[in-house]
Design an enzyme around this catalytic site. Structure first.
Site, mmCIF file in Angstrom:
data_model
loop_
_atom_site.group_PDB
_atom_site.id
_atom_site.type_symbol
_atom_site.label_atom_id
_atom_site.label_comp_id
_atom_site.label_asym_id
_atom_site.label_seq_id
_atom_site.Cartn_x
_atom_site.Cartn_y
_atom_site.Cartn_z
ATOM 1 N N PRO A 13 3.185 -38.464 26.038
ATOM 2 C CG PRO A 13 4.069 -36.325 26.127
ATOM 3 C CD PRO A 13 3.475 -37.311 25.179
ATOM 4 C CG ASN A 14 3.968 -36.989 31.577
ATOM 5 O OD1 ASN A 14 4.918 -37.496 32.170
ATOM 6 N ND2 ASN A 14 4.044 -35.814 30.982
ATOM 7 N NE ARG A 21 -0.308 -36.492 33.621
ATOM 8 C CZ ARG A 21 -0.591 -36.137 32.388
ATOM 9 N NH1 ARG A 21 -1.056 -37.011 31.521
ATOM 10 N NH2 ARG A 21 -0.391 -34.903 32.011
ATOM 11 C CE1 TYR A 26 -5.345 -35.213 31.831
ATOM 12 C CE2 TYR A 26 -3.806 -35.205 33.678
ATOM 13 C CZ TYR A 26 -4.270 -34.646 32.496
ATOM 14 O OH TYR A 26 -3.672 -33.525 31.981
ATOM 15 C CG ASN A 78 -4.342 -38.236 24.835
ATOM 16 O OD1 ASN A 78 -3.818 -37.130 24.726
ATOM 17 N ND2 ASN A 78 -4.960 -38.634 25.938
ATOM 18 C CB ALA A 81 2.313 -32.075 27.214
ATOM 19 C CG HIS A 84 -1.423 -28.354 24.530
ATOM 20 N ND1 HIS A 84 -2.721 -28.328 24.068
ATOM 21 C CD2 HIS A 84 -1.421 -29.240 25.579
ATOM 22 C CE1 HIS A 84 -3.465 -29.133 24.822
ATOM 23 N NE2 HIS A 84 -2.695 -29.704 25.737
ATOM 24 C CG ASP A 91 5.017 -30.120 9.652
ATOM 25 O OD1 ASP A 91 4.051 -29.377 9.371
ATOM 26 O OD2 ASP A 91 6.181 -29.687 9.793
ATOM 27 C CD GLU A 102 -6.976 -32.680 19.397
ATOM 28 O OE1 GLU A 102 -7.843 -32.118 18.688
ATOM 29 O OE2 GLU A 102 -6.147 -32.056 20.069
ATOM 30 C CG HIS A 104 -7.207 -34.108 24.421
ATOM 31 N ND1 HIS A 104 -5.843 -34.214 24.523
ATOM 32 C CD2 HIS A 104 -7.457 -33.450 23.271
ATOM 33 C CE1 HIS A 104 -5.281 -33.622 23.487
ATOM 34 N NE2 HIS A 104 -6.234 -33.155 22.703
ATOM 35 C CG LEU A 105 -7.976 -39.440 29.317
ATOM 36 C CD1 LEU A 105 -6.509 -39.415 29.665
ATOM 37 C CD2 LEU A 105 -8.656 -40.606 29.980
ATOM 38 C CB SER A 106 -8.906 -33.236 30.739
ATOM 39 O OG SER A 106 -7.849 -32.811 29.889
ATOM 40 N NE ARG A 111 -6.663 -29.657 32.490
ATOM 41 C CZ ARG A 111 -5.676 -30.556 32.396
ATOM 42 N NH1 ARG A 111 -5.704 -31.477 31.431
ATOM 43 N NH2 ARG A 111 -4.675 -30.540 33.245
ATOM 44 N NE ARG A 115 -3.449 -28.369 30.895
ATOM 45 C CZ ARG A 115 -2.368 -29.125 31.108
ATOM 46 N NH1 ARG A 115 -1.932 -29.951 30.178
ATOM 47 N NH2 ARG A 115 -1.715 -29.078 32.250
HETATM 48 C C1 DQA Z 1 -4.465 -34.677 27.840
HETATM 49 C C2 DQA Z 1 -4.609 -33.148 27.961
HETATM 50 C C3 DQA Z 1 -3.259 -32.476 27.781
HETATM 51 O O1 DQA Z 1 -3.413 -31.063 27.928
HETATM 52 C C4 DQA Z 1 -2.283 -32.950 28.827
HETATM 53 O O2 DQA Z 1 -1.003 -32.383 28.597
HETATM 54 C C5 DQA Z 1 -2.204 -34.435 28.912
HETATM 55 C C6 DQA Z 1 -3.429 -35.212 28.806
HETATM 56 C C7 DQA Z 1 -5.795 -35.398 28.121
HETATM 57 O O3 DQA Z 1 -5.934 -36.547 27.707
HETATM 58 O O4 DQA Z 1 -6.685 -34.830 28.775
HETATM 59 O O5 DQA Z 1 -1.146 -34.994 29.179
HETATM 60 O O6 DQA Z 1 -4.081 -34.990 26.518
#
Ligand code: DQA
Length: 146
Positions: A13-14, A21, A26, A78, A81, A84, A91, A102, A104-106, A111, A115
């Site tokens: 999502p997002n 964003r 990011y 990725n 959210a 978390h 599962d 896994e 993540h950009l950040s 943070r 998270r």
């Molecule tokens: C994220 C980190 C997550 O905590 C956050 O909810 C995101 C982006 C990242 O790529 O840094 O939406 O997955």
């Protein structure tokens, strides 16, 4: 000619809003920009990539199951959210034998406290985070060499 191994790259999502964003966190690259560099790198690595994004948890679960059904070489995930919060994604990763990386950009550990917990990380083979868009390229290099 033998088909290239396929690596699924799944985005939650997002992440469709990347570039707009919170660019201080990011970065300025859009998901399309990231997809372009992943396609380029995939050519060099001689793998195929199938890059998808959804704002819906169930889609990510369906795609993890599809990765197993089509015998994908690996999944780069990725889950944003849902990382978390989602026992269902935990599962799904445990239910398949395809290795999941896994991404993540950040760096979520640097943070907010909420998270720091990653359901994805508890089921994944490994995690790459904190390198911005390069996290995906590092994950692709790792996935191609599995
Ligand atoms: C994220 C980190 C997550 O905590 C956050 O909810 C995101 C982006 C990242 O790529 O840094 O939406 O997955």
């Amino acid at each position: 000619m033998a088909e290239k191994p396929t690596i699924f790259i799944l985005n939650g999502p997002n992440l469709n809003l990347l570039g707009l964003r919170e660019p201080d966190i990011y970065g300025h690259e859009t998901l399309d920009d990231i997809a372009d560099s992943l396609e380029d790198r995939a050519l060099e690595l001689n793998v195929a990539v199938d890059i998808r994004q959804s704002n819906h948890e169930g889609h990510l679960i369906d795609w993890l199951q599809e990765a197993q059904a089509v015998k994908a070489k690996a999944v780069i995930l990725n889950a944003a959210a849902y990382t978390h919060t989602s026992v269902a994604i935990y599962d799904a990763i445990r239910a398949i034998s395809v290795p999941v990386i896994e991404v993540h950009l950040s760096n979520p550990h640097a943070r907010e406290f909420f998270r720091h917990k990653s359901y994805v990380g508890e089921a994944a083979l490994g995690t790459i985070s904190g390198f911005g868009a390069k996290s995906y390229l590092l994950a692709l290099d790792a996935a191609a060499k599995l």
